[in-house]
Design a protein around this motif. Structure first.
Motif, mmCIF file in Angstrom:
data_model
loop_
_atom_site.group_PDB
_atom_site.id
_atom_site.type_symbol
_atom_site.label_atom_id
_atom_site.label_comp_id
_atom_site.label_asym_id
_atom_site.label_seq_id
_atom_site.Cartn_x
_atom_site.Cartn_y
_atom_site.Cartn_z
ATOM 1 N N PRO A 285 17.389 26.598 5.922
ATOM 2 C CA PRO A 285 17.116 25.747 7.083
ATOM 3 C C PRO A 285 17.977 24.489 7.109
ATOM 4 N N HIS A 286 18.331 23.993 5.947
ATOM 5 C CA HIS A 286 19.170 22.800 5.903
ATOM 6 C C HIS A 286 20.204 22.974 4.809
ATOM 7 N N THR A 287 21.440 22.745 5.150
ATOM 8 C CA THR A 287 22.494 22.758 4.135
ATOM 9 C C THR A 287 23.316 21.485 4.259
ATOM 10 N N THR A 288 23.908 21.098 3.146
ATOM 11 C CA THR A 288 24.795 19.945 3.113
ATOM 12 C C THR A 288 26.217 20.466 2.976
ATOM 13 N N ALA A 289 27.043 20.182 3.961
ATOM 14 C CA ALA A 289 28.411 20.713 3.981
ATOM 15 C C ALA A 289 29.346 19.818 3.188
ATOM 16 N N LEU A 290 30.320 20.454 2.559
ATOM 17 C CA LEU A 290 31.365 19.741 1.831
ATOM 18 C C LEU A 290 32.671 19.808 2.602
ATOM 19 N N ARG A 291 33.481 18.793 2.427
ATOM 20 C CA ARG A 291 34.845 18.767 2.936
ATOM 21 C C ARG A 291 35.761 18.739 1.727
ATOM 22 N N VAL A 292 36.582 19.773 1.549
ATOM 23 C CA VAL A 292 37.361 19.934 0.322
ATOM 24 C C VAL A 292 38.849 20.043 0.652
ATOM 25 N N ASP A 293 39.659 19.356 -0.120
ATOM 26 C CA ASP A 293 41.111 19.418 0.074
ATOM 27 C C ASP A 293 41.769 19.693 -1.272
ATOM 28 N N THR A 294 42.467 20.838 -1.376
ATOM 29 C CA THR A 294 43.222 21.184 -2.578
ATOM 30 C C THR A 294 44.552 21.784 -2.148
ATOM 31 N N PRO A 295 45.584 21.696 -2.980
ATOM 32 C CA PRO A 295 46.850 22.349 -2.637
ATOM 33 C C PRO A 295 46.767 23.854 -2.873
ATOM 34 N N ASP A 296 47.663 24.608 -2.218
ATOM 35 C CA ASP A 296 47.771 26.046 -2.473
ATOM 36 C C ASP A 296 48.581 26.333 -3.729
ATOM 37 N N LEU A 297 49.485 25.426 -4.051
ATOM 38 C CA LEU A 297 50.468 25.687 -5.096
ATOM 39 C C LEU A 297 50.860 24.388 -5.783
ATOM 40 N N ILE A 298 50.892 24.404 -7.119
ATOM 41 C CA ILE A 298 51.458 23.295 -7.885
ATOM 42 C C ILE A 298 52.374 23.868 -8.950
ATOM 43 N N LEU A 299 53.217 23.010 -9.519
ATOM 44 C CA LEU A 299 54.107 23.422 -10.599
ATOM 45 C C LEU A 299 53.439 23.200 -11.950
ATOM 46 N N THR A 300 53.856 24.024 -12.915
ATOM 47 C CA THR A 300 53.363 23.832 -14.278
ATOM 48 C C THR A 300 53.634 22.398 -14.728
ATOM 49 N N GLY A 301 52.657 21.773 -15.330
ATOM 50 C CA GLY A 301 52.797 20.393 -15.784
ATOM 51 C C GLY A 301 52.239 19.376 -14.807
ATOM 52 N N GLU A 302 52.051 19.789 -13.544
ATOM 53 C CA GLU A 302 51.461 18.881 -12.570
ATOM 54 C C GLU A 302 49.935 18.914 -12.663
ATOM 55 N N ALA A 303 49.321 17.799 -12.341
ATOM 56 C CA ALA A 303 47.869 17.753 -12.280
ATOM 57 C C ALA A 303 47.388 18.405 -10.995
ATOM 58 N N LEU A 304 46.243 19.054 -11.066
ATOM 59 C CA LEU A 304 45.618 19.647 -9.886
ATOM 60 C C LEU A 304 44.678 18.620 -9.261
ATOM 61 N N PRO A 305 45.000 18.103 -8.066
ATOM 62 C CA PRO A 305 44.081 17.175 -7.401
ATOM 63 C C PRO A 305 43.029 17.943 -6.606
ATOM 64 N N VAL A 306 41.782 17.576 -6.772
ATOM 65 C CA VAL A 306 40.687 18.155 -5.998
ATOM 66 C C VAL A 306 39.956 17.008 -5.314
ATOM 67 N N SER A 307 39.963 17.038 -3.973
ATOM 68 C CA SER A 307 39.318 15.972 -3.203
ATOM 69 C C SER A 307 38.108 16.544 -2.489
ATOM 70 N N VAL A 308 37.004 15.818 -2.516
ATOM 71 C CA VAL A 308 35.768 16.313 -1.913
ATOM 72 C C VAL A 308 35.015 15.157 -1.267
ATOM 73 N N ALA A 309 34.389 15.456 -0.143
ATOM 74 C CA ALA A 309 33.526 14.482 0.530
ATOM 75 C C ALA A 309 32.314 15.216 1.065
ATOM 76 N N ILE A 310 31.249 14.484 1.255
ATOM 77 C CA ILE A 310 30.054 15.026 1.891
ATOM 78 C C ILE A 310 30.221 14.891 3.402
ATOM 79 N N ALA A 311 30.119 16.022 4.118
ATOM 80 C CA ALA A 311 30.261 15.991 5.577
ATOM 81 C C ALA A 311 28.894 15.690 6.195
ATOM 82 N N GLY A 312 28.462 14.456 6.037
ATOM 83 C CA GLY A 312 27.149 14.073 6.537
ATOM 84 C C GLY A 312 26.605 12.920 5.711
#
Length: 466
Positions: free
Chosen positions: A367-394
């Motif tokens: 009946p109620h869900t809390t949606a997330l807004r997520v941003d990640t890259p499709d591709l990074i190079l070896t040695g690069e950090a993986l950034p993961v960005s998230v926000a609550i959509a509400g």
């Protein structure tokens, strides 16, 4: 639960069908390794590139589709990483659908997964459907009784929805189609395809070991994924791809892609049942390229449409996720907060499909869900950090668990973040070796109202030759 009487046809998206050249698989998961699949594909790049002016024909190059992809699949610079179709097929089997078999002595089936050569025109693949579906439907109907007047229900992910729509509207499929269920289908194209065609399939990080630019520009299907809506920023406002000259692209190919969408829209507008029979499931809340700006070197994508950030599924923007005659706020759309490559595996989506096909009184989602807004890259190079960005959509702040899982299902990293509002909170994950990974964002407990979001990333070693 009602007994299924329809023949259900499952169509994957672009990259979602394995391909064979003569006796060798040239695009398929290999021991669950996306990198091995890319190596195999790269070694066969000359075989797979299509001739100029192919249009809606088959190149007679001995490349044929084999099966639906069960595992994560990605080619750098072509569309987006996609998880496989094993979970979708398993859900359909759980509600009574069984695959058809080539053996004439076998009982008829009512589940027909159809792979297709995703390099080719959606018009060609739509025409090809008639040769596959019609004999299977006839055999299913020959059981008589409740099955004598059975029809076809389509379950289509991404570009598969365009193939089905062409078959229905232009290849005689309307008469026997009961339902069209689309999942993340780019009804009006995608700015992502525009960027990949213009800038080339190198993802903007320098020359990869496998340069797929010439292949991408030879694929009629890619031009049919170009945005149909006005998306190019100009001093006078937004322009369509056919109203300006796009660098690197032949105007005839661009016009042909736009014509594909125009013919679909015209046909659907003449047939009212096309609207009532269509069930579009769309991804929402994810940062998504929607418009583009021409630069001296190519295309720069923007997540905004005018002054608004309307989001989408991280690949298909919400402005393009349904037919032009359906408003973005229409109750006809089923909205799920997840990313394009995971929609066909998302539990809420599978519940929607279950309910649409069977009309069972199941709970489609909580009946109620809390949606997330997520941003990640499709591709990074070896040695690069993986950034993961998230926000609550509400306005429902909760802690979020981020889990990074390798293809062998081993958990590589897990951490908890606590976004407080709609502002993206970014965390970085270091030290990922080359390979494909799933990034899953969930609540901390089984009773959490967080709607899970999942995306995929490829970690690429630019030194090691592929």
């Amino acid at each position: 639960m009602t007994t299924p009487t329809d023949l259900v046809v499952v169509l994957p998206g672009i990259l979602g069908s394995t391909l064979r050249h003569r006796d060798s698989l040239v695009w398929a998961p290999s021991a669950g390794s996306a990198l091995r699949a890319i190596r195999t594909f790269g070694r066969n790049i000359r075989v797979l590139q299509l001739p100029d002016g192919l249009g809606d024909e088959h190149p007679d190059d001995d490349v044929e589709p084999v099966s639906l992809m069960p595992d994560v699949h990605v080619l750098p610079g072509i569309w987006t990483p996609i998880k496989g179709y094993d979970r979708l097929l398993a859900r359909l089997r759980s509600i009574g659908y069984r695959e058809t078999r080539d053996d004439p002595g076998a009982p008829p089936g009512n589940l027909l997964p159809i792979p297709y050569d995703w390099r080719l025109s959606n018009r060609y693949n739509g025409q090809r459907l008639a040769r596959i579906i019609e004999p299977a439907l006839q055999r299913w109907r020959e059981q008589g009784g409740a099955y004598a007047d059975a029809k076809v229900s389509f379950v289509c992910h991404s570009m598969g929805g365009l193939v089905a729509r062409w078959y229905i509207e232009h290849c005689g499929g309307a008469e026997t189609t009961h339902k069209l269920i689309t999942i993340g289908t780019p009804y009006r194209g995608s700015a992502k395809a525009l960027e990949q065609l213009v800038n080339g399939a190198r993802k903007g990080i320098g020359r990869l070991s496998v340069d797929l630019t010439d292949l991408v520009r030879s694929m009629p299907s890619m031009y049919q994924l170009l945005p149909e809506y006005a998306c190019i920023e100009q001093p006078s406002g937004l322009a369509k791809t056919t109203e300006i000259s796009l660098p690197e692209l032949a105007t005839g190919n661009v016009a042909n892609g736009a014509r594909f969408h125009a013919l679909l829209t015209e046909a659907e507008s003449r047939r009212p049942a096309s609207l009532t029979d269509t069930h579009a499931i769309v991804g929402i809340h994810q940062p998504t390229a929607t418009t583009a700006n021409l630069t001296g070197s190519g295309i720069e994508l923007r997540n905004t449409y005018g002054d608004d950030d309307l989001y989408g599924d991280a690949t298909v923007p919400i402005v393009a996720a349904s037919r032009p005659d359906i408003p973005m706020n229409s109750p006809l759309l089923r909205r799920v907060p997840d990313q394009h490559g995971n929609l066909q595996r998302n539990k809420a989506v599978l519940d929607e499909i279950h309910g649409i096909l069977t009309a069972s009184p199941i709970t489609v989602r909580a009946p109620h869900t809390t949606a997330l807004r997520v941003d990640t890259p499709d591709l990074i190079l070896t040695g690069e950090a993986l950034p993961v960005s998230v926000a609550i959509a509400g306005n429902d702040p909760q802690p979020i668990r981020i889990t990074v899982t390798a293809e062998n299902r081993r958990i590589i990293a897990s951490r908890i973040v606590r976004p407080r509002d709609s502002t993206l909170t970014t965390t970085s994950i270091e030290g990922l070796p080359p390979g494909a990974y799933s990034i899953d964002l969930t609540g901390l407990t089984p009773t959490s109202t967080i709607a899970p979001v999942s995306s995929d990333i490829l970690v690429w070693d630019p030194i090691k030759e592929i």
